[in-house]
Design a protein around this motif. Structure first.
Motif, PDB file in Angstrom:
ATOM      1  N   ILE A 202      13.047   6.834  -9.044  1.00 39.82           N
ATOM      2  CA  ILE A 202      14.199   6.452  -8.237  1.00 39.82           C
ATOM      3  C   ILE A 202      13.700   5.679  -7.027  1.00 39.82           C
ATOM      4  CG2 ILE A 202      15.867   8.207  -8.934  1.00 39.82           C
ATOM      5  CD1 ILE A 202      14.921   9.917  -6.605  1.00 39.82           C
ATOM      6  N   GLY A 203      14.618   4.987  -6.373  1.00 40.18           N
ATOM      7  CA  GLY A 203      14.273   4.188  -5.214  1.00 40.18           C
ATOM      8  C   GLY A 203      14.631   4.886  -3.917  1.00 40.18           C
ATOM      9  N   CYS A 204      14.237   4.265  -2.815  1.00 37.37           N
ATOM     10  CA  CYS A 204      14.654   4.688  -1.479  1.00 37.37           C
ATOM     11  C   CYS A 204      14.336   3.547  -0.534  1.00 37.37           C
ATOM     12  CB  CYS A 204      13.960   5.978  -1.030  1.00 37.37           C
ATOM     13  SG  CYS A 204      12.167   5.877  -0.855  1.00 37.37           S
ATOM     14  N   GLY A 205      14.856   3.616   0.679  1.00 34.26           N
ATOM     15  CA  GLY A 205      14.565   2.595   1.671  1.00 34.26           C
ATOM     16  C   GLY A 205      15.061   1.223   1.257  1.00 34.26           C
ATOM     17  N   LYS A 206      14.454   0.199   1.837  1.00 29.49           N
ATOM     18  CA  LYS A 206      14.883  -1.171   1.566  1.00 29.49           C
ATOM     19  C   LYS A 206      14.468  -1.631   0.176  1.00 29.49           C
ATOM     20  CE  LYS A 206      14.898  -2.748   6.406  1.00 29.49           C
ATOM     21  NZ  LYS A 206      14.482  -1.473   7.043  1.00 29.49           N
ATOM     22  N   SER A 207      13.241  -1.322  -0.232  1.00 30.67           N
ATOM     23  CA  SER A 207      12.788  -1.794  -1.546  1.00 30.67           C
ATOM     24  C   SER A 207      11.696  -0.896  -2.111  1.00 30.67           C
ATOM     25  CB  SER A 207      12.269  -3.237  -1.447  1.00 30.67           C
ATOM     26  OG  SER A 207      11.101  -3.301  -0.662  1.00 30.67           O
ATOM     27  N   ALA A 208      11.766   0.386  -1.796  1.00 28.65           N
ATOM     28  CA  ALA A 208      10.690   1.311  -2.168  1.00 28.65           C
ATOM     29  C   ALA A 208      10.993   2.037  -3.468  1.00 28.65           C
ATOM     30  CB  ALA A 208      10.452   2.329  -1.064  1.00 28.65           C
ATOM     31  N   ILE A 209       9.948   2.279  -4.233  1.00 30.17           N
ATOM     32  CA  ILE A 209       9.972   3.273  -5.304  1.00 30.17           C
ATOM     33  C   ILE A 209       9.442   4.560  -4.704  1.00 30.17           C
ATOM     34  CG2 ILE A 209       9.033   3.960  -7.536  1.00 30.17           C
ATOM     35  CD1 ILE A 209       8.624   1.001  -8.174  1.00 30.17           C
ATOM     36  N   ARG A 210      10.204   5.643  -4.889  1.00 30.70           N
ATOM     37  CA  ARG A 210       9.709   6.935  -4.406  1.00 30.70           C
ATOM     38  C   ARG A 210       9.154   7.748  -5.560  1.00 30.70           C
ATOM     39  NH1 ARG A 210      14.979  10.296  -2.218  1.00 30.70           N
ATOM     40  NH2 ARG A 210      16.327   8.534  -2.724  1.00 30.70           N
ATOM     41  N   PHE A 211       8.089   8.458  -5.283  1.00 41.25           N
ATOM     42  CA  PHE A 211       7.453   9.331  -6.261  1.00 41.25           C
ATOM     43  C   PHE A 211       7.572  10.764  -5.748  1.00 41.25           C
ATOM     44  CE2 PHE A 211       5.472   5.188  -6.432  1.00 41.25           C
ATOM     45  CZ  PHE A 211       5.408   4.919  -7.803  1.00 41.25           C
ATOM     46  N   CYS A 212       8.400  11.543  -6.410  1.00 42.78           N
ATOM     47  CA  CYS A 212       8.608  12.936  -5.985  1.00 42.78           C
ATOM     48  C   CYS A 212       8.665  13.834  -7.218  1.00 42.78           C
ATOM     49  CB  CYS A 212       9.868  13.072  -5.144  1.00 42.78           C
ATOM     50  SG  CYS A 212      11.364  12.333  -5.855  1.00 42.78           S
ATOM     51  N   PRO A 213       7.603  13.865  -8.014  1.00 41.62           N
ATOM     52  CA  PRO A 213       7.606  14.675  -9.232  1.00 41.62           C
ATOM     53  C   PRO A 213       7.618  16.160  -8.896  1.00 41.62           C
ATOM     54  CG  PRO A 213       5.388  13.910  -8.773  1.00 41.62           C
ATOM     55  CD  PRO A 213       6.286  13.221  -7.783  1.00 41.62           C
ATOM     56  N   PRO A 214       7.897  17.006  -9.875  1.00 42.76           N
ATOM     57  CA  PRO A 214       7.712  18.439  -9.650  1.00 42.76           C
ATOM     58  C   PRO A 214       6.308  18.719  -9.117  1.00 42.76           C
ATOM     59  CG  PRO A 214       8.846  18.073 -11.730  1.00 42.76           C
ATOM     60  CD  PRO A 214       8.416  16.721 -11.236  1.00 42.76           C
ATOM     61  N   LEU A 215       6.197  19.730  -8.292  1.00 42.87           N
ATOM     62  CA  LEU A 215       4.924  20.019  -7.645  1.00 42.87           C
ATOM     63  C   LEU A 215       3.884  20.589  -8.596  1.00 42.87           C
ATOM     64  CD1 LEU A 215       6.151  21.507  -4.247  1.00 42.87           C
ATOM     65  CD2 LEU A 215       5.956  19.117  -4.970  1.00 42.87           C
TER      66      LEU A 215
ATOM     67  N   GLN B  46       0.845  -1.181   0.000  1.00 46.04           N
ATOM     68  CA  GLN B  46       0.000   0.000   0.000  1.00 46.04           C
ATOM     69  C   GLN B  46       0.893   1.249   0.000  1.00 46.04           C
ATOM     70  OE1 GLN B  46      -3.424   0.407  -0.130  1.00 46.04           O
ATOM     71  NE2 GLN B  46      -3.457  -1.780  -0.622  1.00 46.04           N
ATOM     72  N   PRO B  47       0.466   2.315  -0.664  1.00 42.67           N
ATOM     73  CA  PRO B  47       1.296   3.529  -0.695  1.00 42.67           C
ATOM     74  C   PRO B  47       1.291   4.243   0.647  1.00 42.67           C
ATOM     75  CG  PRO B  47      -0.808   3.945  -1.755  1.00 42.67           C
ATOM     76  CD  PRO B  47      -0.773   2.479  -1.438  1.00 42.67           C
ATOM     77  N   ARG B  48       2.297   5.069   0.838  1.00 46.36           N
ATOM     78  CA  ARG B  48       2.402   5.888   2.049  1.00 46.36           C
ATOM     79  C   ARG B  48       2.993   7.240   1.661  1.00 46.36           C
ATOM     80  NH1 ARG B  48       6.251   1.823   2.305  1.00 46.36           N
ATOM     81  NH2 ARG B  48       8.393   2.563   1.966  1.00 46.36           N
ATOM     82  N   GLY B  49       2.813   8.206   2.525  1.00 42.57           N
ATOM     83  CA  GLY B  49       3.394   9.514   2.288  1.00 42.57           C
ATOM     84  C   GLY B  49       2.377  10.617   2.461  1.00 42.57           C
ATOM     85  N   LYS B  50       2.826  11.822   2.195  1.00 43.27           N
ATOM     86  CA  LYS B  50       1.968  13.000   2.221  1.00 43.27           C
ATOM     87  C   LYS B  50       2.314  13.866   1.022  1.00 43.27           C
ATOM     88  CE  LYS B  50       1.092  13.308   7.218  1.00 43.27           C
ATOM     89  NZ  LYS B  50      -0.373  13.134   7.145  1.00 43.27           N
ATOM     90  N   GLY B  51       1.277  14.469   0.430  1.00 43.87           N
ATOM     91  CA  GLY B  51       1.509  15.309  -0.736  1.00 43.87           C
ATOM     92  C   GLY B  51       2.188  14.523  -1.839  1.00 43.87           C
ATOM     93  N   LEU B  52       3.189  15.122  -2.440  1.00 44.55           N
ATOM     94  CA  LEU B  52       3.943  14.457  -3.505  1.00 44.55           C
ATOM     95  C   LEU B  52       5.268  13.908  -2.983  1.00 44.55           C
ATOM     96  CD1 LEU B  52       3.070  16.792  -6.487  1.00 44.55           C
ATOM     97  CD2 LEU B  52       2.421  14.378  -6.203  1.00 44.55           C
ATOM     98  N   MET B  53       5.180  13.346  -1.800  1.00 41.58           N
ATOM     99  CA  MET B  53       6.273  12.574  -1.197  1.00 41.58           C
ATOM    100  C   MET B  53       5.684  11.205  -0.863  1.00 41.58           C
ATOM    101  SD  MET B  53       8.719  13.752   1.980  1.00 41.58           S
ATOM    102  CE  MET B  53      10.252  12.866   2.326  1.00 41.58           C
ATOM    103  N   VAL B  54       5.666  10.323  -1.868  1.00 42.69           N
ATOM    104  CA  VAL B  54       4.901   9.069  -1.821  1.00 42.69           C
ATOM    105  C   VAL B  54       5.818   7.907  -2.170  1.00 42.69           C
ATOM    106  CG1 VAL B  54       2.979   7.804  -2.874  1.00 42.69           C
ATOM    107  CG2 VAL B  54       2.765  10.261  -2.434  1.00 42.69           C
ATOM    108  N   ALA B  55       5.584   6.754  -1.559  1.00 42.64           N
ATOM    109  CA  ALA B  55       6.382   5.561  -1.869  1.00 42.64           C
ATOM    110  C   ALA B  55       5.525   4.307  -1.771  1.00 42.64           C
ATOM    111  CB  ALA B  55       7.577   5.443  -0.929  1.00 42.64           C
ATOM    112  N   VAL B  56       5.955   3.278  -2.510  1.00 43.94           N
ATOM    113  CA  VAL B  56       5.433   1.912  -2.373  1.00 43.94           C
ATOM    114  C   VAL B  56       6.623   0.963  -2.334  1.00 43.94           C
ATOM    115  CG1 VAL B  56       3.189   2.266  -3.481  1.00 43.94           C
ATOM    116  CG2 VAL B  56       5.191   1.693  -4.883  1.00 43.94           C
ATOM    117  N   ASP B  57       6.480  -0.136  -1.610  1.00 46.81           N
ATOM    118  CA  ASP B  57       7.519  -1.158  -1.571  1.00 46.81           C
ATOM    119  C   ASP B  57       7.213  -2.262  -2.563  1.00 46.81           C
ATOM    120  OD1 ASP B  57       9.376  -0.324   0.541  1.00 46.81           O
ATOM    121  OD2 ASP B  57       7.647  -0.550   1.871  1.00 46.81           O
ATOM    122  N   LEU B  58       8.274  -2.849  -3.111  1.00 48.29           N
ATOM    123  CA  LEU B  58       8.170  -4.066  -3.916  1.00 48.29           C
ATOM    124  C   LEU B  58       8.583  -5.243  -3.042  1.00 48.29           C
ATOM    125  CD1 LEU B  58       7.327  -4.181  -6.945  1.00 48.29           C
ATOM    126  CD2 LEU B  58       7.972  -1.926  -6.145  1.00 48.29           C
ATOM    127  N   LEU B  59       7.752  -6.292  -3.031  1.00 46.49           N
ATOM    128  CA  LEU B  59       7.923  -7.436  -2.144  1.00 46.49           C
ATOM    129  C   LEU B  59       8.086  -8.711  -2.949  1.00 46.49           C
ATOM    130  CD1 LEU B  59       4.943  -6.494   0.213  1.00 46.49           C
ATOM    131  CD2 LEU B  59       7.333  -5.780   0.453  1.00 46.49           C
TER     132      LEU B  59
END
Length: 438
Positions: free
Chosen positions: A400-413, A361-374
């Motif tokens: 781009i990625g972040c964390g242990k196995s997350a895709i991060r979504f941080c597009p221009p605002l 499930q996704p997590r984050g606030k605004g356009l600072m969002v991530a999901v993990d691949l399992l």
């Protein structure tokens, strides 16, 4: 409220005209490998020529939809015309004069704006730097100077930079510290984001090896960035504030990635109505030009002349870009757009997570969002994450990625609903190739 500026000449969705990487990109990658540091963390072979809004064009003419924003930097989009105009006008007047020794208006204007916007009751004093790492270095020095104490608490999973003081605070990946010790003494790391972690600090560490009377500061990201776009438990940040107030130490909030409207507030800590003592900024502050800042309650920033300075921090061109960036963020609905588009993105990701059980499930606030691949057992799968990001590149979507196995979504605002939908469709196509469906 003005309309968000979206006019641009590049296509606003992917347009691929060569196999990837194209011939010119291949040539430049080879030239780069011969002369640049192997410590750079390049993934897929993107060789950028120019950008507009949320679009990136490579050297072979391929156009990509950018959901990285240069690692959460180009808050107003690539080459926003108002930012470009401010840069060009300032560059024609003054490129550099060192704001730690002399005065110039763009730096004063930016400091006035930030001092007014800081979530402190009496405004802020501002120190300008060149980067997030440098801002955190300065905040570390200021905390020790203001309290005359030496001990610092930071968090596992934190990323505060790679210079020695900032790296000593960082607890993200072993490779970032390996081979560089000894690092700065006096820093204790605890798990991030939970009340259990703060119980451990208060009822174990404070009573055994970390006297609170020697604690200068707790340094925390309101949402962990490199650590995985992790949102803390409710009450976590408020409890840090209470601990700091009770023990007369400082709450230092690293807003390098989460600040400047990325989460739908100018400062992410405002989501929890918590007032820190020091805030560090960089990334989105100047839409791509190198600039950072330390905001502190005025009674804390009393260090004398020469105790902390910088040659390039607060450069007039970078300050002009930041003044334009702030004006865009505050008057064109960009921060509200981050909230709206972030909700739309998370809604789409939740639907994909129903379809693909290997997607969290996704997590984050605004356009600072991530999901993990399992993996199929439900464990973090960094290799699957990396394959998904590579697959998206070949479909024209930059991630781009972040964390242990997350895709991060941080597009221009300034991203819009159509571009969110295009990104979700590309992800669906990539996941259908890589993941099992329910």
């Amino acid at each position: 409220m003005d309309k968000i500026v979206t006019d641009q000449s590049l296509p606003r969705r992917p347009h691929l005209v060569t196999p990837l990487p194209g011939p010119r990109a291949q040539e430049l990658v080879q030239r780069d490998r011969a002369v640049t540091s192997p410590s750079y963390t390049r993934g897929y072979p993107l060789v950028v020529a120019r950008g507009e809004g949320c679009s990136i064009q490579d050297v072979d003419g391929n156009v990509f939809l950018d959901f990285t924003a240069g690692i959460a930097v180009t808050a107003t989009g690539h080459a926003h015309p108002q930012v470009v105009q401010a840069i060009q006008a300032q560059a024609a007047q003054l490129l550099h004069m060192s704001g730690t020794d002399f005065y110039y208006e763009p730096m004063v204007e930016l400091a006035e704006q930030l001092a007014k916007l800081a979530p402190f009751p009496a405004g802020a004093k501002v120190f300008f730097s060149n980067s997030g790492a440098e801002s955190n270095e300065g905040a570390l020095k200021l905390a020790r100077y203001a309290t005359r104490r030496s001990q610092i608490v930071a968090f596992l999973g934190a990323f505060h930079g790679r210079t020695f003081g900032a790296m000593s605070l960082t607890g993200s990946k072993a490779v970032q510290r390996q081979g560089f010790g000894p690092l700065l003494p006096g820093i204790t790391h605890i798990p991030y984001g939970t009340h259990a972690s703060l119980d451990y600090l208060e009822f174990q560490l404070f009573k055994t090896v970390l006297p609170p009377e020697e604690l200068a500061a707790i340094v925390v990201e309101p949402i962990q960035g490199e650590g995985g776009y992790l949102v803390p438990e409710e009450g976590f940040l408020a409890r840090i504030r209470e601990i700091c107030s009770r023990h007369h130490c400082l709450m230092v909030v690293d807003e390098v990635q989460s600040g400047m409207g990325r989460t739908g507030k100018l400062f992410a800590v405002e989501h929890w109505n918590v007032m820190p003592d020091i805030i560090t900024l960089a990334k989105g502050i100047a839409s791509g030009l190198p600039l950072g800042a330390i905001l502190a309650r005025p009674e804390l920033m009393t260090w004398p002349p020469g105790s902390h300075a910088t040659t390039f921090g607060g450069n007039p061109v970078a300050c002009a870009a930041a003044n334009a960036t702030l004006q865009i963020l505050l008057t064109q609905g960009v921060i509200a757009n981050a909230t709206e588009m972030g909700e739309l993105l998370q809604e789409g990701l939740r639907k994909l997570a129903i379809l693909y059980p290997q997607l969290s499930q996704p997590r984050g606030k605004g356009l600072m969002v991530a999901v993990d691949l399992l993996d199929e057992s439900g464990a973090f799968d960094p290799s699957l994450r990396d394959r998904a990001i590579d697959e998206a590149f070949y479909h024209g979507l930059l991630l781009i990625g972040c964390g242990k196995s997350a895709i991060r979504f941080c597009p221009p605002l300034v991203v819009d609903a159509e571009q969110i939908q295009v990104a979700l469709e590309i992800l669906d196509s990539c996941f259908s190739k890589l993941l099992t469906t329910r």
